[in-house]
Design a protein around this motif. Structure first.
Motif, PDB file in Angstrom:
ATOM      1  N   GLU A  66      -6.194  -6.469   2.537  1.00 32.49           N
ATOM      2  CA  GLU A  66      -6.329  -6.101   4.427  1.00 32.49           C
ATOM      3  C   GLU A  66      -7.577  -6.253   5.058  1.00 32.49           C
ATOM      4  OE1 GLU A  66      -5.482  -1.928   4.353  1.00 32.49           O
ATOM      5  OE2 GLU A  66      -3.015  -2.264   3.888  1.00 32.49           O
TER       6      GLU A  66
ATOM      7  N   VAL B 110       1.875   1.665  -3.311  1.00 32.70           N
ATOM      8  CA  VAL B 110       1.726   2.012  -4.375  1.00 32.70           C
ATOM      9  C   VAL B 110       1.390   3.761  -4.551  1.00 32.70           C
ATOM     10  CG1 VAL B 110      -0.994   1.995  -5.421  1.00 32.70           C
ATOM     11  CG2 VAL B 110       0.483  -0.113  -5.346  1.00 32.70           C
ATOM     12  N   GLU B 111       1.536   3.939  -3.025  1.00 32.90           N
ATOM     13  CA  GLU B 111       0.969   5.635  -2.915  1.00 32.90           C
ATOM     14  C   GLU B 111       1.852   6.171  -3.462  1.00 32.90           C
ATOM     15  OE1 GLU B 111       0.598   5.443   1.531  1.00 32.90           O
ATOM     16  OE2 GLU B 111      -1.357   4.738   1.747  1.00 32.90           O
TER      17      GLU B 111
ATOM     18  N   LEU C 214      -2.995   2.153 -10.657  1.00 34.43           N
ATOM     19  CA  LEU C 214      -3.092   2.418  -8.962  1.00 34.43           C
ATOM     20  C   LEU C 214      -4.407   2.702  -8.164  1.00 34.43           C
ATOM     21  CD1 LEU C 214      -0.235   4.420  -9.741  1.00 34.43           C
ATOM     22  CD2 LEU C 214       0.117   2.306  -9.020  1.00 34.43           C
ATOM     23  N   VAL C 215      -5.362   2.642  -8.829  1.00 28.26           N
ATOM     24  CA  VAL C 215      -6.528   3.013  -8.348  1.00 28.26           C
ATOM     25  C   VAL C 215      -7.271   1.851  -7.493  1.00 28.26           C
ATOM     26  CG1 VAL C 215      -8.922   3.618  -7.943  1.00 28.26           C
ATOM     27  CG2 VAL C 215      -6.966   6.177  -8.681  1.00 28.26           C
TER      28      VAL C 215
ATOM     29  N   GLN D 245      -5.144  -0.390  -5.469  1.00 31.28           N
ATOM     30  CA  GLN D 245      -5.103   0.046  -4.081  1.00 31.28           C
ATOM     31  C   GLN D 245      -6.556  -0.311  -3.109  1.00 31.28           C
ATOM     32  OE1 GLN D 245      -5.469   5.170  -4.251  1.00 31.28           O
ATOM     33  NE2 GLN D 245      -3.676   5.000  -4.354  1.00 31.28           N
ATOM     34  N   HIS D 246      -7.941  -0.035  -4.299  1.00 30.47           N
ATOM     35  CA  HIS D 246      -8.568  -0.867  -3.788  1.00 30.47           C
ATOM     36  C   HIS D 246      -8.647  -2.098  -3.004  1.00 30.47           C
ATOM     37  CE1 HIS D 246     -11.723   2.369  -4.300  1.00 30.47           C
ATOM     38  NE2 HIS D 246     -11.120   2.805  -5.867  1.00 30.47           N
TER      39      HIS D 246
ATOM     40  N   VAL E 248      -5.504  -3.714  -2.503  1.00 32.94           N
ATOM     41  CA  VAL E 248      -4.770  -3.495  -1.833  1.00 32.94           C
ATOM     42  C   VAL E 248      -5.586  -4.197  -0.138  1.00 32.94           C
ATOM     43  CG1 VAL E 248      -3.052  -2.388  -0.276  1.00 32.94           C
ATOM     44  CG2 VAL E 248      -2.897  -3.300  -2.617  1.00 32.94           C
ATOM     45  N   LYS E 249      -6.688  -2.789  -0.905  1.00 32.51           N
ATOM     46  CA  LYS E 249      -7.034  -2.089   0.801  1.00 32.51           C
ATOM     47  C   LYS E 249      -8.625  -3.902   1.386  1.00 32.51           C
ATOM     48  CE  LYS E 249     -10.815   0.990   2.223  1.00 32.51           C
ATOM     49  NZ  LYS E 249     -11.556   2.213   2.188  1.00 32.51           N
TER      50      LYS E 249
ATOM     51  N   SER F 246       2.038   6.300  -7.223  1.00 30.94           N
ATOM     52  CA  SER F 246       0.605   7.517  -7.683  1.00 30.94           C
ATOM     53  C   SER F 246       0.889   8.959  -7.393  1.00 30.94           C
ATOM     54  CB  SER F 246      -0.213   6.958  -6.591  1.00 30.94           C
ATOM     55  OG  SER F 246      -1.916   7.799  -6.948  1.00 30.94           O
TER      56      SER F 246
ATOM     57  N   THR G 290       0.843  -1.062  -0.040  1.00 29.26           N
ATOM     58  CA  THR G 290      -0.260  -0.434  -0.315  1.00 29.26           C
ATOM     59  C   THR G 290       1.216   1.642  -0.371  1.00 29.26           C
ATOM     60  OG1 THR G 290      -1.733  -1.340   1.075  1.00 29.26           O
ATOM     61  CG2 THR G 290      -1.596   1.431   1.041  1.00 29.26           C
ATOM     62  N   HIS G 291       1.452   1.308   0.758  1.00 27.32           N
ATOM     63  CA  HIS G 291       2.986   2.236   1.001  1.00 27.32           C
ATOM     64  C   HIS G 291       3.309   2.250  -0.673  1.00 27.32           C
ATOM     65  CE1 HIS G 291       5.303   5.306   3.015  1.00 27.32           C
ATOM     66  NE2 HIS G 291       6.921   4.982   2.170  1.00 27.32           N
TER      67      HIS G 291
END
Length: 434
Positions: free
Chosen positions: A366, A264-265, A355-356, A359-360, A362-363, A268, A261-262
């Motif tokens: 999690e 990817v951020e 990337l979005v 992120q989804h 990955v979220k 981004s 997540t880090h």
């Protein structure tokens, strides 16, 4: 009827009394009457003396129960089944019928019924016979009082003695019949008890053997169950360790997901920077394109002016033409760069969308990891509880095995005892039959 004390020479007119003996000559009662020599003449004297007895029935009944009152046990028996006042009424009727001058089946049945009742309520036979002596003493008193002639007195005494003897025989027969019935009942019950004991002992022996076998089988099953419990306990420990390992892996995966997540951020953010730089480059390209257009226009104007100058402007015309060519090349280059920047913007847009999505994902991953971790925690708790229960079950089964072992030993002793009981019962039955 008015009665008075007779004179010394006055006789009782017994032969005038109407009496009756109604007994079948084939019966036992007829033989009893014959052995007692109880005749119609005796009944006539009893019938003739009945008025004197009737006059003193209350006194006789009072005297009778006054003598019974000396024995508290008899009074207790009477009070448990009746009352003295009621019994006095029955006694007076009974005495009156003794002097009624009639002997038949009805008379005998009443005496037998009364005797059976006294036997059933537990009245001792000696007390019942003593009661006749009390009556006899009372009768003698009134014979002395109301008979003057010796022959009449002798005849009445004889008749009373015979009728009392008959009453006593009926009582004794009732007692004997009751005792004989009791003896037969006891004998039948003894035989039944003997049979029941033998059968019960045999059944008990069989049941004891079956129960012993069942106890041994139960003991074996309990041991097998104990092994299963030990294995289950070991499996619980292994499962608990695996659950701990799984929980550790989940935590490690959660850390990896956090790292992804880090990253990817950061990517981004870099894409955003790249997009901004592309926009700036597009602006520069536009500006360069405008400059090239203007340069091309200036070169065209310079060519026109050089043509107007003639020979003097030929050198300037060559320069202007080269500038125009350079402007054309610059314009073409800016167009190419613009196309490349558009393609770059398209790729960065796609990358941003990817990337979005990442992120989804990955979220979501999690959240799934957190749920999985909670499930592992629940599994750990359940395994801890199962482990505790398995430990307790192992302890309980161990105790159960000990109890079953003791029960098995006890049933072996019962089996031995029932075999001995069966032998004793058979011997008892044989002795009873003998």
């Amino acid at each position: 009827m008015f009665l008075k004390k007779v004179s010394q020479q006055e006789r009782i007119e017994a032969e005038l009394q109407l009496v009756k003996i109604d007994v079948n000559s084939e019966t036992k009662l007829y033989r009893q009457l014959s052995m007692l020599h109880l005749t119609t003449s005796d009944l006539q004297y009893l019938k003739a003396f009945q008025p004197y007895i009737e006059r003193h029935l209350n006194e006789i009944a009072d005297l009778f129960y006054e003598n019974l009152g000396m024995d508290p046990e008899l009074i207790k028996i009477i009070n448990e089944h009746s009352s003295i006042e009621r019994l006095k009424i029955s006694l007076k009727r009974h005495i009156f019928e003794m002097f009624n001058g009639e002997i038949g089946e009805n008379y005998i049945q009443k005496r037998e019924r009364i005797a059976r009742v006294h036997v059933q309520i537990g009245l001792p036979i000696q007390s019942y016979l003593a009661a006749f002596q009390t009556l006899n003493i009372a009768f003698m008193k009134y014979i002395q009082q109301y008979t003057a002639h010796p022959e009449d007195r002798h005849s009445i005494l004889t008749a009373i003695s015979k009728i009392l003897n008959l009453e006593q025989q009926l009582v004794l027969e009732a007692f004997e019949a009751y005792l004989e019935a009791g003896r037969q009942q006891i004998a039948e019950q003894r035989d039944k008890i003997g049979q029941v004991i033998v059968q019960s002992s045999e059944n008990l022996a069989a049941v004891a053997e079956e129960t012993n076998a069942s106890a041994q089988q139960l003991n074996a099953q309990a041991e097998q169950l104990a092994n299963y419990a030990y294995q289950a306990n070991e499996r619980s420990v292994e499962t608990e360790q695996r659950a701990r390992d799984g929980q550790s892996q989940i935590q490690s995966q959660a850390e990896n997901m956090a790292s992804i997540t880090h990253c990817v951020e950061e990517i981004s953010q870099d894409v955003e920077c790249l997009t901004a730089m592309s926009q700036q480059m597009e602006e520069v390209v536009v500006m360069v394109k405008n400059i090239a257009n203007q340069t091309n226009l200036l070169a065209l104007n310079a060519s026109i002016e050089a043509a107007r100058a003639g020979e003097a402007g030929k050198g300037f015309a060559v320069v202007a033409d080269e500038v125009r060519k350079l402007a054309e090349q610059t314009k073409n280059s800016t167009d190419t760069v613009s196309e490349l920047l558009q393609q770059t913007n398209g790729q960065t847009t796609k990358l941003d969308k990817s990337l979005v999505a990442i992120q989804h994902s990955v979220k979501f991953g999690e959240e799934g990891m957190q749920q999985t971790e909670q499930q592992f925690i629940s599994i750990m708790d359940s395994m801890n509880e199962t482990k505790s229960q398995s430990t307790l079950m192992v302890q309980e089964i161990k105790i159960l095995n000990e109890v079953i072992g003791e029960v098995s030993m006890a049933f072996e002793e019962v089996a031995n005892a029932t075999e001995e009981l069966a032998d004793v019962s058979k011997k008892l039955k044989e002795s009873i039959e003998a």
